[in-house]
Motif scaffolding. Structure first.
Motif, PDB file in Angstrom:
ATOM      1  N   ASP A 378       1.261  -1.256   0.389  1.00 50.32           N
ATOM      2  CA  ASP A 378      -0.351  -0.290  -0.395  1.00 50.32           C
ATOM      3  C   ASP A 378       1.211   0.975   0.259  1.00 50.32           C
ATOM      4  N   VAL A 379       2.155   1.660   0.564  1.00 51.59           N
ATOM      5  CA  VAL A 379       3.328   2.366   0.859  1.00 51.59           C
ATOM      6  C   VAL A 379       3.434   2.427  -0.785  1.00 51.59           C
ATOM      7  N   ALA A 380       3.891   1.291  -1.527  1.00 54.71           N
ATOM      8  CA  ALA A 380       4.582   1.404  -2.486  1.00 54.71           C
ATOM      9  C   ALA A 380       3.184   2.063  -3.304  1.00 54.71           C
ATOM     10  N   ARG A 381       1.924   1.485  -3.977  1.00 50.62           N
ATOM     11  CA  ARG A 381       0.955   1.922  -4.371  1.00 50.62           C
ATOM     12  C   ARG A 381       0.679   3.739  -4.590  1.00 50.62           C
ATOM     13  N   GLU A 382       1.046   4.270  -3.056  1.00 55.87           N
ATOM     14  CA  GLU A 382       0.435   5.557  -2.884  1.00 55.87           C
ATOM     15  C   GLU A 382       1.774   6.436  -3.248  1.00 55.87           C
ATOM     16  N   CYS A 383       2.913   5.084  -2.839  1.00 55.31           N
ATOM     17  CA  CYS A 383       4.161   6.649  -3.625  1.00 55.31           C
ATOM     18  C   CYS A 383       4.212   6.402  -5.526  1.00 55.31           C
ATOM     19  N   PHE A 384       3.548   5.317  -6.016  1.00 58.09           N
ATOM     20  CA  PHE A 384       3.619   6.009  -7.504  1.00 58.09           C
ATOM     21  C   PHE A 384       2.459   6.797  -7.705  1.00 58.09           C
ATOM     22  N   ASN A 385       1.122   6.253  -7.306  1.00 58.52           N
ATOM     23  CA  ASN A 385       0.490   7.925  -6.941  1.00 58.52           C
ATOM     24  C   ASN A 385       0.926   9.248  -6.489  1.00 58.52           C
ATOM     25  N   ILE A 386       1.614   9.586  -5.890  1.00 56.17           N
ATOM     26  CA  ILE A 386       2.283  10.384  -5.402  1.00 56.17           C
ATOM     27  C   ILE A 386       3.427  11.047  -6.878  1.00 56.17           C
ATOM     28  N   GLY A 387       4.197   9.855  -7.253  1.00 54.68           N
ATOM     29  CA  GLY A 387       4.504  10.576  -8.245  1.00 54.68           C
ATOM     30  C   GLY A 387       6.277   9.918  -7.936  1.00 54.68           C
ATOM     31  N   ASN A 388       6.656   9.927  -6.538  1.00 58.91           N
ATOM     32  CA  ASN A 388       7.737   9.284  -5.790  1.00 58.91           C
ATOM     33  C   ASN A 388       8.300   7.272  -6.474  1.00 58.91           C
ATOM     34  N   PHE A 389       8.644   7.508  -7.785  1.00 61.46           N
ATOM     35  CA  PHE A 389       8.954   6.480  -8.271  1.00 61.46           C
ATOM     36  C   PHE A 389       9.705   5.690  -7.806  1.00 61.46           C
ATOM     37  N   ASN A 390      10.988   7.061  -6.996  1.00 61.87           N
ATOM     38  CA  ASN A 390      11.974   5.773  -5.832  1.00 61.87           C
ATOM     39  C   ASN A 390      11.742   5.490  -5.151  1.00 61.87           C
ATOM     40  N   SER A 391      11.193   6.230  -4.487  1.00 57.04           N
ATOM     41  CA  SER A 391      11.140   5.144  -3.368  1.00 57.04           C
ATOM     42  C   SER A 391       9.684   3.865  -3.179  1.00 57.04           C
ATOM     43  N   LEU A 392       9.292   3.768  -3.844  1.00 50.43           N
ATOM     44  CA  LEU A 392       8.537   2.671  -4.734  1.00 50.43           C
ATOM     45  C   LEU A 392       9.888   1.334  -5.453  1.00 50.43           C
ATOM     46  N   MET A 393      10.207   2.358  -5.978  1.00 48.97           N
ATOM     47  CA  MET A 393      11.353   1.144  -6.924  1.00 48.97           C
ATOM     48  C   MET A 393      12.566   0.452  -5.297  1.00 48.97           C
ATOM     49  N   ALA A 394      12.505   1.739  -4.107  1.00 52.67           N
ATOM     50  CA  ALA A 394      13.757   0.151  -2.960  1.00 52.67           C
ATOM     51  C   ALA A 394      12.465   0.181  -2.559  1.00 52.67           C
ATOM     52  N   ILE A 395      11.263   0.238  -2.242  1.00 57.00           N
ATOM     53  CA  ILE A 395      10.249  -1.148  -1.539  1.00 57.00           C
ATOM     54  C   ILE A 395       9.957  -2.628  -1.924  1.00 57.00           C
ATOM     55  N   ILE A 396      10.010  -2.091  -3.350  1.00 56.00           N
ATOM     56  CA  ILE A 396      10.193  -3.643  -4.181  1.00 56.00           C
ATOM     57  C   ILE A 396      11.045  -4.023  -4.685  1.00 56.00           C
TER      58      ILE A 396
END
Length: 560
Positions: A378-396
């Motif tokens: 859920d955190v990663a999904r919200e990072c995606f919607n915010i436009g925070n792709f760096n945190s998204l990739m770090a979580i994945i």
């Protein structure tokens, strides 16, 4: 540095699943909009400049001490012909440069397109000798360089010479050509040239402030600024003072930031060491600190934007600097590799990945590990919607680490559909096509943003570095005739300037110090500790894992 680059250039990610878009609590999803609105950049004129002839008709050049880097759209100052160079073509805006055809060596052999050591084709500056490019940077009474040229040359020149060497040459040309040192000189001429020199210095100090941590740079800057301020015009003295104060504030903020990073680094400990001295029953996890995944995504965005803000554009060039074949000084070029803020940002990515893996592997009960996985999805999904792709990739990346991915019984309890969608978005196949499409959507949304939240674009940083690396490696810095390959540096400047636009966005979310403190300072497991925790949670499945488990228990816990 070699290890740092090797880690960056080796980043990949397994692919899964299919990909609809996500809805966000914060704002509308990242979608591809058909807007044709052109991007405003640090140049203020990157893709929205009018033609040079239109600019000359509409306005006269006016110096702007602090307007040079503000991301607002206005026409670029007219670029007039230098003295004694009646037919010299002028540097076109970026939008024109990037529409030009690819590199053609024959273009550089056309004598009618050359002027003063600079070579043009269709009015586009393609190459030139280093000395001619330096001359082209320095303004005079009737000429001020195009601002895209200023940024591009200041960015790329460090591949050929130290910034302090360039500053010394610029100061010499300003003093020598414009006779600022001659008290009997034409005061009217000095009155015309002084604001232009001040504008050039202002753009340099605002865009590349870290250059001035070098005492030699600061000495030359103060000397030239003193010559400008010592004139009769009171305005010059005030503007020089403002420029110097702004620079000093930026350097002081950088020093403070580096002190904070050093303090965080010095206090970091391994999570396993903490577990040995503190019963797990009273230890906090991320959910006890922040139960709302949307809030955590917002706090991650705070950290991302703060760290991005301290990365200087020159660090992208200095990360890949090599010895100039025409430079006989073998010792000086190594000093240019000043990339501490860039490397600190990459270290943050790694820390976040390990933090995610630690939080998942630490719980003893399977249902708690499954809940933690779903929380980070859920955190990663919200990072995606915010436009925070760096945190998204770090979580994945953290969730794909072997100690986490091997927890099959845990994953069996997780609803993975949302995670499959996220992995598909960041799928590395076709050169990260899906991610690049999403990034373009976020960038276009930022252009037409109705709120500060929609302006956020935080790229997957390691891939950005890779793109710049391959651009640098794919083209020579110099042509066979020894000229600087300026066509290459236009493209380099284009990529870096886009990043500069994104990093200037202010985070609109409210800061939560407790959550930020946890994210930045809580101990995380080392790789070995992660494997040990994973084996303790779900036992080894084969002889290799059993042997490793025994070895880790012996070395880390002192058990057999």
């Amino acid at each position: 540095m070699a290890k740092f680059l090797a880690e960056l250039l080796g980043c990949t990610l397994p692919s899964k699943g299919a990909s609809p878009m996500f809805e966000s609590k914060s704002h509308s999803r990242v979608g591809l909009k058909s807007s044709t609105k052109q991007k405003t950049t640090i140049f203020s004129t990157l893709a929205s400049e009018k033609s040079l002839s239109d600019c000359k008709k509409e306005q006269q050049w006016k110096p702007s001490v602090y307007g040079s880097m503000t991301p607002v759209c206005f026409a670029s100052p007219p670029i007039e012909k230098p003295i004694g160079k009646e037919s010299m073509p002028q540097t076109p805006p970026f939008s024109a440069m990037f529409d030009s055809s690819g590199y053609n060596r024959n273009l550089y052999q056309s004598a009618e397109d050359s002027c003063g050591g600079l070579y043009y084709h269709d009015n586009n500056l393609l190459s030139g000798s280093l000395e001619a490019l330096i001359q082209h940077l320095v303004p005079n009474v009737d000429y001020y360089p195009d601002r895209t040229y200023i940024f591009t040359f200041l960015l790329s020149s460090r591949l050929f010479m130290h910034p302090y060497e360039l500053m010394a040459k610029v100061c010499h040309l300003c003093v020598d050509h414009q006779r600022l040192s001659d008290s009997d000189g034409d005061k009217n001429q000095i009155r015309k040239i002084a604001p232009k020199i001040l504008q050039l210095l202002t753009e340099w100090t605002e865009t590349f402030p870290y250059d001035f941590r070098d005492e030699r740079m600061m000495r030359n800057l103060k000397d030239l600024a003193h010559r400008i301020a010592s004139g009769e015009e009171q305005t010059y003295r005030k503007n020089v003072q403002q420029m110097m104060q702004c620079l000093i504030r930026k350097l002081a903020a950088l020093s403070q930031y580096e002190e904070v990073l050093a303090k965080i680094s010095s206090t970091s400990t391994d999570r396993l060491t903490v577990l040995k001295t503190k019963p797990q029953s009273i230890q906090r996890d991320i959910i006890t600190v922040c139960s709302d995944p949307y809030t955590l995504a917002q706090q991650l965005t705070h950290i991302e934007l703060e760290r991005l803000n301290y990365i200087g554009p020159e660090e992208f060039v200095q990360a890949f600097v090599q010895k100039d074949p025409l430079d006989n000084d073998k010792s000086c070029y190594s000093e240019r590799k000043k990339t501490r803020n860039l490397e600190a940002y990459v270290e943050w990515f790694n820390r976040l990945s390990y933090l995610v893996a630690t939080e998942i592997c630490m719980p003893v009960k399977k249902k708690h590990r499954a809940r933690m996985i779903e929380y980070f999805i859920d955190v990663a999904r919200e990072c995606f919607n915010i436009g925070n792709f760096n945190s998204l990739m770090a979580i994945i990346s953290g969730m794909n680490m072997s100690p986490v991915s091997r927890l099959k019984k845990t994953w069996a309890k997780v609803k993975t559909a949302k995670f499959d969608v996220l992995e598909h978005q960041m799928d590395p196949s076709s050169n990260f096509y899906n991610y690049r499409t999403a990034l373009r959507g976020a960038a276009q949304r930022s252009l037409t943003a109705h709120s500060s939240r929609e302006k956020i674009v935080i790229p997957f940083f390691s891939l950005l570095i890779k793109d710049i690396y391959f651009l640098n490696e794919g083209c020579a810095n110099r042509l066979p005739n020894g000229h600087v390959n300026f066509e290459k540096f236009w493209e380099l400047a284009k990529q870096v300037s886009e990043f500069m636009t994104w990093k200037q966005v202010e985070c609109p979310f409210e800061r939560d110090r407790k959550i930020l403190q946890y994210l930045l300072t809580v101990p995380v497991f080392s790789e070995d500790a992660l494997y040990l925790a994973s084996y303790e949670s779900e036992g080894p499945e084969n002889h290799v894992e059993k042997d490793r488990w025994k070895s880790l228990r012996s070395s880390l816990l002192g058990r057999v």
